[in-house]
Write an enzyme that holds these catalytic residues in place. Structure first.
Site, PDB file in Angstrom:
ATOM      1  N   GLY A  59       0.799  -1.232   0.000  1.00 51.64           N
ATOM      2  CA  GLY A  59       0.000   0.000   0.000  1.00 51.64           C
ATOM      3  C   GLY A  59       0.829   1.279   0.000  1.00 51.64           C
ATOM      4  O   GLY A  59       1.896   1.369  -0.621  1.00 51.64           O
ATOM      5  N   LYS A  84       4.572   1.206   1.362  1.00 58.01           N
ATOM      6  CA  LYS A  84       5.505   0.617   0.392  1.00 58.01           C
ATOM      7  C   LYS A  84       5.822   1.642  -0.709  1.00 58.01           C
ATOM      8  O   LYS A  84       6.983   1.818  -1.107  1.00 58.01           O
ATOM      9  CB  LYS A  84       4.871  -0.648  -0.207  1.00 58.01           C
ATOM     10  CG  LYS A  84       5.730  -1.326  -1.236  1.00 58.01           C
ATOM     11  CD  LYS A  84       4.997  -2.519  -1.838  1.00 58.01           C
ATOM     12  CE  LYS A  84       5.746  -3.035  -3.052  1.00 58.01           C
ATOM     13  NZ  LYS A  84       4.910  -3.872  -3.916  1.00 58.01           N
ATOM     14  N   TYR A 108     -12.730   4.937  13.341  1.00 54.13           N
ATOM     15  CA  TYR A 108     -11.549   5.203  12.496  1.00 54.13           C
ATOM     16  C   TYR A 108     -11.316   6.714  12.459  1.00 54.13           C
ATOM     17  O   TYR A 108     -10.193   7.194  12.658  1.00 54.13           O
ATOM     18  CB  TYR A 108     -11.795   4.641  11.096  1.00 54.13           C
ATOM     19  CG  TYR A 108     -10.702   4.958  10.081  1.00 54.13           C
ATOM     20  CD1 TYR A 108      -9.510   4.234  10.076  1.00 54.13           C
ATOM     21  CD2 TYR A 108     -10.861   5.973   9.130  1.00 54.13           C
ATOM     22  CE1 TYR A 108      -8.505   4.519   9.144  1.00 54.13           C
ATOM     23  CE2 TYR A 108      -9.865   6.259   8.205  1.00 54.13           C
ATOM     24  CZ  TYR A 108      -8.695   5.528   8.216  1.00 54.13           C
ATOM     25  OH  TYR A 108      -7.702   5.815   7.303  1.00 54.13           O
ATOM     26  N   ASP A 151      -6.617   3.878  -3.588  1.00 46.48           N
ATOM     27  CA  ASP A 151      -6.717   2.523  -4.097  1.00 46.48           C
ATOM     28  C   ASP A 151      -5.702   1.563  -3.463  1.00 46.48           C
ATOM     29  O   ASP A 151      -4.684   1.233  -4.058  1.00 46.48           O
ATOM     30  CB  ASP A 151      -6.503   2.609  -5.619  1.00 46.48           C
ATOM     31  CG  ASP A 151      -6.768   1.278  -6.281  1.00 46.48           C
ATOM     32  OD1 ASP A 151      -7.381   0.421  -5.622  1.00 46.48           O
ATOM     33  OD2 ASP A 151      -6.357   1.112  -7.439  1.00 46.48           O
ATOM     34  N   THR A 152      -5.961   1.143  -2.231  1.00 43.84           N
ATOM     35  CA  THR A 152      -5.114   0.146  -1.566  1.00 43.84           C
ATOM     36  C   THR A 152      -6.038  -0.902  -0.929  1.00 43.84           C
ATOM     37  O   THR A 152      -7.262  -0.738  -0.919  1.00 43.84           O
ATOM     38  CB  THR A 152      -4.256   0.764  -0.434  1.00 43.84           C
ATOM     39  OG1 THR A 152      -5.137   1.131   0.632  1.00 43.84           O
ATOM     40  CG2 THR A 152      -3.462   1.969  -0.901  1.00 43.84           C
TER      41      THR A 152
HETATM   42  N1  LIG Z   1      -6.153   3.875   1.363  1.00 46.31           N
HETATM   43  C1  LIG Z   1      -6.912   4.842   1.857  1.00 46.31           C
HETATM   44  O1  LIG Z   1      -8.050   5.060   1.409  1.00 46.31           O
HETATM   45  C2  LIG Z   1      -6.388   5.722   2.926  1.00 46.31           C
HETATM   46  C3  LIG Z   1      -5.423   5.319   3.808  1.00 46.31           C
HETATM   47  N2  LIG Z   1      -5.005   6.153   4.802  1.00 46.31           N
HETATM   48  C4  LIG Z   1      -4.022   5.717   5.767  1.00 46.31           C
HETATM   49  O2  LIG Z   1      -2.834   5.347   5.095  1.00 46.31           O
HETATM   50  C5  LIG Z   1      -2.133   4.409   5.889  1.00 46.31           C
HETATM   51  C6  LIG Z   1      -1.696   3.251   5.019  1.00 46.31           C
HETATM   52  O3  LIG Z   1      -2.836   2.543   4.618  1.00 46.31           O
HETATM   53  P1  LIG Z   1      -2.984   1.823   3.191  1.00 46.31           P
HETATM   54  O4  LIG Z   1      -1.666   1.665   2.566  1.00 46.31           O
HETATM   55  O5  LIG Z   1      -4.052   2.494   2.471  1.00 46.31           O
HETATM   56  O6  LIG Z   1      -3.573   0.421   3.658  1.00 46.31           O
HETATM   57  P2  LIG Z   1      -2.963  -1.053   3.623  1.00 46.31           P
HETATM   58  O7  LIG Z   1      -3.926  -1.894   4.371  1.00 46.31           O
HETATM   59  O8  LIG Z   1      -2.617  -1.437   2.248  1.00 46.31           O
HETATM   60  O9  LIG Z   1      -1.599  -0.912   4.444  1.00 46.31           O
HETATM   61  C7  LIG Z   1      -1.539  -0.809   5.828  1.00 46.31           C
HETATM   62  C8  LIG Z   1      -0.284  -1.500   6.311  1.00 46.31           C
HETATM   63  O10 LIG Z   1      -0.226  -1.353   7.725  1.00 46.31           O
HETATM   64  C9  LIG Z   1       0.201  -2.595   8.253  1.00 46.31           C
HETATM   65  N3  LIG Z   1      -0.194  -2.752   9.641  1.00 46.31           N
HETATM   66  C10 LIG Z   1      -1.425  -3.054  10.139  1.00 46.31           C
HETATM   67  N4  LIG Z   1      -1.348  -3.192  11.463  1.00 46.31           N
HETATM   68  C11 LIG Z   1      -0.063  -2.945  11.812  1.00 46.31           C
HETATM   69  C12 LIG Z   1       0.636  -2.931  13.041  1.00 46.31           C
HETATM   70  N5  LIG Z   1       0.036  -3.238  14.213  1.00 46.31           N
HETATM   71  N6  LIG Z   1       1.960  -2.629  13.034  1.00 46.31           N
HETATM   72  C13 LIG Z   1       2.581  -2.359  11.876  1.00 46.31           C
HETATM   73  N7  LIG Z   1       1.990  -2.381  10.684  1.00 46.31           N
HETATM   74  C14 LIG Z   1       0.676  -2.677  10.665  1.00 46.31           C
HETATM   75  C15 LIG Z   1      -0.439  -3.639   7.366  1.00 46.31           C
HETATM   76  O11 LIG Z   1       0.209  -4.890   7.484  1.00 46.31           O
HETATM   77  C16 LIG Z   1      -0.290  -3.002   5.999  1.00 46.31           C
HETATM   78  O12 LIG Z   1       0.931  -3.361   5.393  1.00 46.31           O
HETATM   79  C17 LIG Z   1      -3.059   4.043   7.038  1.00 46.31           C
HETATM   80  O13 LIG Z   1      -2.696   4.756   8.187  1.00 46.31           O
HETATM   81  C18 LIG Z   1      -4.421   4.496   6.557  1.00 46.31           C
HETATM   82  O14 LIG Z   1      -5.281   4.800   7.611  1.00 46.31           O
HETATM   83  C19 LIG Z   1      -5.468   7.422   4.914  1.00 46.31           C
HETATM   84  C20 LIG Z   1      -6.410   7.874   4.054  1.00 46.31           C
HETATM   85  C21 LIG Z   1      -6.957   7.074   2.999  1.00 46.31           C
HETATM   86  C1  LIG Z   2     -15.333   1.053   0.708  1.00 47.66           C
HETATM   87  C2  LIG Z   2     -15.378   2.042   1.823  1.00 47.66           C
HETATM   88  C3  LIG Z   2     -14.268   1.904   2.753  1.00 47.66           C
HETATM   89  C4  LIG Z   2     -14.250   2.997   3.778  1.00 47.66           C
HETATM   90  C5  LIG Z   2     -13.403   2.762   4.944  1.00 47.66           C
HETATM   91  C6  LIG Z   2     -12.053   2.229   4.696  1.00 47.66           C
HETATM   92  C7  LIG Z   2     -10.935   2.927   4.682  1.00 47.66           C
HETATM   93  C8  LIG Z   2     -10.909   4.349   4.732  1.00 47.66           C
HETATM   94  C9  LIG Z   2      -9.745   5.000   4.768  1.00 47.66           C
HETATM   95  C10 LIG Z   2      -9.766   6.432   4.772  1.00 47.66           C
HETATM   96  O1  LIG Z   2      -8.895   7.070   5.366  1.00 47.66           O
HETATM   97  C11 LIG Z   2     -10.891   7.088   4.061  1.00 47.66           C
HETATM   98  C12 LIG Z   2     -10.644   8.455   3.878  1.00 47.66           C
HETATM   99  C13 LIG Z   2     -11.559   9.370   3.891  1.00 47.66           C
HETATM  100  C14 LIG Z   2     -12.969   9.253   4.184  1.00 47.66           C
HETATM  101  C15 LIG Z   2     -13.502  10.605   4.504  1.00 47.66           C
HETATM  102  C16 LIG Z   2     -13.993  11.466   3.708  1.00 47.66           C
HETATM  103  C17 LIG Z   2     -13.981  11.324   2.295  1.00 47.66           C
HETATM  104  C18 LIG Z   2     -14.296  12.609   1.638  1.00 47.66           C
HETATM  105  C19 LIG Z   2     -13.168  13.146   0.815  1.00 47.66           C
HETATM  106  C20 LIG Z   2     -13.502  13.302  -0.655  1.00 47.66           C
HETATM  107  O2  LIG Z   2     -14.083  14.314  -1.034  1.00 47.66           O
HETATM  108  O3  LIG Z   2     -13.138  12.442  -1.439  1.00 47.66           O
END
Ligand SMILES: NC(=O)C1=CN([C@@H]2O[C@H](COP(=O)(O)OP(=O)(O)OC[C@H]3O[C@@H](n4cnc5c(N)ncnc54)[C@H](O)[C@@H]3O)[C@@H](O)[C@H]2O)C=CC1
Ligand SMILES: CCCCC/C=C\C=C\C(=O)C/C=C\C/C=C\CCCC(=O)O
Length: 314
Positions: free
Chosen positions: A72, A75, A207, A243-244
């Site tokens: 995600g 990486k 969250y 998109d993760t």
């Molecule tokens: N993808 C999204 O829509 C958004 C993601 N974020 C934030 O971005 C960050 C990364 O998330 P993504 O890459 O999207 O998701 P992801 O699920 O692909 O990656 C999250 C990573 O965190 C690791 N992880 C989970 N629990 C852990 C722990 N206890 N210790 C260490 N590592 C741990 C997982 O193994 C995974 O590799 C998160 O903090 C998420 O909340 C923020 C806004 C939007």
């Molecule tokens: C399929 C729905 C999954 C929703 C929950 C999972 C992960 C969410 C991670 C986030 O951090 C989501 C981020 C933002 C949500 C809040 C507002 C979105 C509005 C922003 C915009 O205008 O796009």
């Protein structure tokens, strides 16, 4: 051998590019907004910066520690840093995935620049040990990226532990290590929050709470009047849906599952590359202290800077 200035400049630029050193200031995608971003609850109009006056922070040979980086965003941030010549300790609870990525990155960027460590950010000991091991390999850390996170409304305590306490403890380890008044070299702490840390989202309320907490922590440290003498900067990245794997939600992980799916689809989903672009803008700016960058599908990268402290005159 003597070179004319233009030939010399050509050679140096070409060489810098081979090593991934940016040779031009990045063009910020931030446009001055006509009105404050809806994701920012603060008045930002007078605080918007274009970063035109900022010099990029050279990432070459800087050392980064990134949590939750076996996949995600973490990486992708790690690879972007390596690509610009930084050394990266990337960590995760997923060991086999992490080791695989370590092999790929070591082959591409060199073993001396890459280290994968198991690190569970919900455990103080695990975080402290891996931070220590990273310092043993690289000598010091310049950039701490608290990225690990989960979105699961059925694991409330884990979510607060990982998303909030993990990031707070990661930040504090970095602060103690980096602060110049205690013998450190200074550095930057980037917390990966979310637009869900700036606005309420009814289908993932807990969250949201964890991310609001992280934004509060960021703002508090960013407004510390002693940051410049400690050589510390605090930046906060707030992407919206990206998109993760985190978006592959099971029904029990969200409230109002169908609403969540529908609203996500309606608002649109960022590409990971776009979020990486926002991340690089932040870490390559000379001074990102107090900055919050939002990245949304509709509004792209919004770069705002906040007044430093409401208490600075006290
Ligand atoms: N993808 C999204 O829509 C958004 C993601 N974020 C934030 O971005 C960050 C990364 O998330 P993504 O890459 O999207 O998701 P992801 O699920 O692909 O990656 C999250 C990573 O965190 C690791 N992880 C989970 N629990 C852990 C722990 N206890 N210790 C260490 N590592 C741990 C997982 O193994 C995974 O590799 C998160 O903090 C998420 O909340 C923020 C806004 C939007
Ligand atoms: C399929 C729905 C999954 C929703 C929950 C999972 C992960 C969410 C991670 C986030 O951090 C989501 C981020 C933002 C949500 C809040 C507002 C979105 C509005 C922003 C915009 O205008 O796009």
């Amino acid at each position: 051998m003597n070179f004319t200035p233009s030939v010399l400049s050509f050679i140096l630029t070409a060489e810098a590019e081979v090593y991934g050193i940016p040779t031009k200031k990045p063009k910020f995608h931030q446009q001055v907004q006509p009105s404050p971003s809806p994701w920012s609850p603060w008045k930002v109009s007078e605080n918007i910066v274009t970063c035109e006056n900022n010099i990029i922070m050279q990432l070459f040979n800087r050392v980064a520690f990134v949590t939750g980086a076996a996949q995600g965003l973490g990486k992708a941030f790690s690879e972007a840093l390596l690509n610009r010549g930084a050394k990266v300790c990337f960590t995760d609870i997923q060991v086999s995935k992490g080791k695989e990525v370590e092999k790929t990155y070591s082959d591409k960027y060199g073993q001396d620049r890459v280290l994968f460590l198991h690190c569970d950010v919900s455990s103080s000991a695990s975080l402290a040990n891996s931070f220590k091991d990273a310092v043993s390999k690289f000598g010091h850390i310049d950039l701490m990226v608290n990225n690990a996170g989960i979105a699961d409304e059925s694991r409330l305590r884990d979510m607060v532990n990982i998303n909030l306490i993990g990031a707070i403890e990661g930040s504090m380890l970095a602060v103690e290590h980096m602060r110049k008044d205690k013998g450190g070299k200074g550095g930057v702490v980037i917390n990966i929050a979310s637009t869900a840390g700036l606005t309420g989202v009814y289908f993932v309320p807990s969250y949201c709470a964890s991310k609001f907490g992280l934004v509060g922590f960021h703002l508090s440290w960013a407004s510390n009047p002693y940051n410049s003498q400690m050589g510390l900067q605090f930046g906060c990245l707030c992407p919206a849906f990206t998109d993760t794997d985190i978006l592959n939600q099971k029904e029990k992980q969200m409230l109002y599952f169908e609403d969540g799916q529908r609203i996500t689809k309606h608002l649109g989903i960022n590409r990971v590359e776009k979020v990486v672009q926002g991340f690089l803008q932040m870490v390559e700016s000379e001074n990102c202290n107090g900055d919050i960058i939002t990245i949304t599908a509709k509004e792209d990268i919004q770069y705002s800077r906040r007044a430093s402290s409401k208490m600075s005159h006290l």
